[in-house]
Write an enzyme that holds these catalytic residues in place. Sequence first.
Site, PDB file in Angstrom:
ATOM      1  N   LYS A  34       0.830  -1.205   0.000  1.00  0.00           N
ATOM      2  CA  LYS A  34       0.000   0.000   0.000  1.00  0.00           C
ATOM      3  C   LYS A  34       0.862   1.251   0.000  1.00  0.00           C
ATOM      4  CE  LYS A  34      -4.371  -1.668   1.656  1.00  0.00           C
ATOM      5  NZ  LYS A  34      -5.480  -1.549   2.562  1.00  0.00           N
ATOM      6  N   LYS A  83     -11.567  -4.210  -3.474  1.00  0.00           N
ATOM      7  CA  LYS A  83     -12.633  -3.215  -3.654  1.00  0.00           C
ATOM      8  C   LYS A  83     -12.098  -1.815  -3.902  1.00  0.00           C
ATOM      9  CE  LYS A  83     -14.268  -4.204   1.040  1.00  0.00           C
ATOM     10  NZ  LYS A  83     -13.118  -3.960   1.904  1.00  0.00           N
ATOM     11  N   LYS A  86      -4.577  -9.312  -6.374  1.00  0.00           N
ATOM     12  CA  LYS A  86      -5.774  -9.604  -5.573  1.00  0.00           C
ATOM     13  C   LYS A  86      -6.984  -8.784  -6.076  1.00  0.00           C
ATOM     14  CE  LYS A  86      -7.131  -7.779  -1.105  1.00  0.00           C
ATOM     15  NZ  LYS A  86      -6.831  -7.454   0.274  1.00  0.00           N
TER      16      LYS A  86
HETATM   17  P1  AMP Z   1     -10.920  -6.283   3.331  1.00  0.00           P
HETATM   18  O1  AMP Z   1     -11.734  -6.012   2.132  1.00  0.00           O
HETATM   19  O2  AMP Z   1      -9.467  -6.022   3.087  1.00  0.00           O
HETATM   20  O3  AMP Z   1     -11.452  -5.655   4.577  1.00  0.00           O
HETATM   21  O4  AMP Z   1     -10.986  -7.849   3.582  1.00  0.00           O
HETATM   22  C1  AMP Z   1     -12.020  -8.477   4.310  1.00  0.00           C
HETATM   23  C2  AMP Z   1     -11.876  -9.954   4.238  1.00  0.00           C
HETATM   24  O5  AMP Z   1     -12.013 -10.404   2.885  1.00  0.00           O
HETATM   25  C3  AMP Z   1     -10.547 -10.511   4.733  1.00  0.00           C
HETATM   26  O6  AMP Z   1     -10.793 -11.727   5.426  1.00  0.00           O
HETATM   27  C4  AMP Z   1      -9.786 -10.784   3.474  1.00  0.00           C
HETATM   28  O7  AMP Z   1      -8.854 -11.821   3.627  1.00  0.00           O
HETATM   29  C5  AMP Z   1     -10.897 -11.190   2.509  1.00  0.00           C
HETATM   30  N1  AMP Z   1     -10.552 -10.844   1.120  1.00  0.00           N
HETATM   31  C6  AMP Z   1     -10.435  -9.608   0.596  1.00  0.00           C
HETATM   32  N2  AMP Z   1     -10.119  -9.667  -0.709  1.00  0.00           N
HETATM   33  C7  AMP Z   1     -10.011 -10.979  -1.020  1.00  0.00           C
HETATM   34  C8  AMP Z   1      -9.701 -11.704  -2.219  1.00  0.00           C
HETATM   35  N3  AMP Z   1      -9.443 -11.080  -3.368  1.00  0.00           N
HETATM   36  N4  AMP Z   1      -9.688 -13.055  -2.157  1.00  0.00           N
HETATM   37  C9  AMP Z   1      -9.961 -13.694  -1.016  1.00  0.00           C
HETATM   38  N5  AMP Z   1     -10.266 -13.080   0.154  1.00  0.00           N
HETATM   39  C10 AMP Z   1     -10.295 -11.740   0.160  1.00  0.00           C
END
Ligand code: AMP
Length: 330
Positions: free
Chosen positions: A114, A199, A196
Amino acid sequence: MKIVLSGIKPTGIPTLGNYLGALKNFVKLQNEMKEDEFFIFVADLHALTVPQDPKELRSHIRNLCALYLAVGLNPENLTLFIQSEVKEHVELGYLMQSLVYMGELERMTQYKDKKQKQVEGVSSALFTYPALMAADILLYDATYVPVGRDQMQHLELARTLAERFNHRFGDTFIVPQGIEPKQGTKITDLQNPTKKMDKSAENDKGCIYLLEDLNKIKKKIKSAVTDLDGCIRFDKENKPGISNLMTIYAAMSGMEIKEIESKYQGCGYKEFKEDVANIVVQEIEGIQKKYQEWIHSPQLDELLDQGREKAQHVACKKMEVIRQKMGYGR
Ligand code: AMP
Ligand code: TRP
């Protein structure tokens, strides 16, 4: 009775990556672990590690609350809450900062990534974020923490901090364990399949959002980047695009990768993509319907109020013990 805890940052509309890496797994675990208690929260303080538009942030928080329920989390053994409504997270987050070493934070790959991408100033909160995440987990004595692969390094650090605290001040925290989903632990971008699915990606063509138009989702899957080999075979290194679609299909259907390979032997990419699109859209359609019910339901606020009370109660009691052990305060 064990505590299962997890959270998601409200930094945008959750993606198919969030669904397969986190949300779907929460529901699966909840169905399997009926005797245990689930603490699921919206990690809004974590969202502030990068600049947010205040209006959008507010709406993303509410959307995520409704989505948690729309994907099928059962309110019965669930404490659903918003992180910032329980002030103890901040207090314990600070204490965790006093425990963690600079070198440990510097090793976090998400921070390194990041930092590289961010053009303007990198906030110190982005750097100390894993300390707050450790606090989120340890405050509730969580035993299991379901997360995707990208969060495992942060979880390891939470374990280290729990052990360090217990060693210095006497047994206080449960050392948590991460739980990764069997499939879907890392869903990648459809246009850039080595990255990855995120969002907060700049280009949204490779990213599927749980609340977007179903036809748009179909189109995105059909135009996913693949390769010229024409064979449906799992090979992350040389065929990242097809392998990602296979992972999505496996996580959605519950089929093994090997089964998918034999099912689609001799079949073209077009047909396979069509099937992936259908299975994804079918499931998301159901989620969107339930989402519409929850987002307009007064029951959502009732659940969030109850969740806040419950979480506050647990957190408050834990903090008293922690203050005593560390010796600050009166
Ligand atoms: P975040 O959007 O970073 O708050 O992630 C929330 C949850 O979603 C966490 O458990 C991440 O590991 C999972 N996560 C986010 N993006 C991915 C992705 N592309 N593939 C698998 N898990 C994801
Ligand atoms: N850091 C997680 C993410 O970006 C979200 C999160 C915050 C979390 N606190 C947590 C996940 C505690 C599990 C447990 O995905």
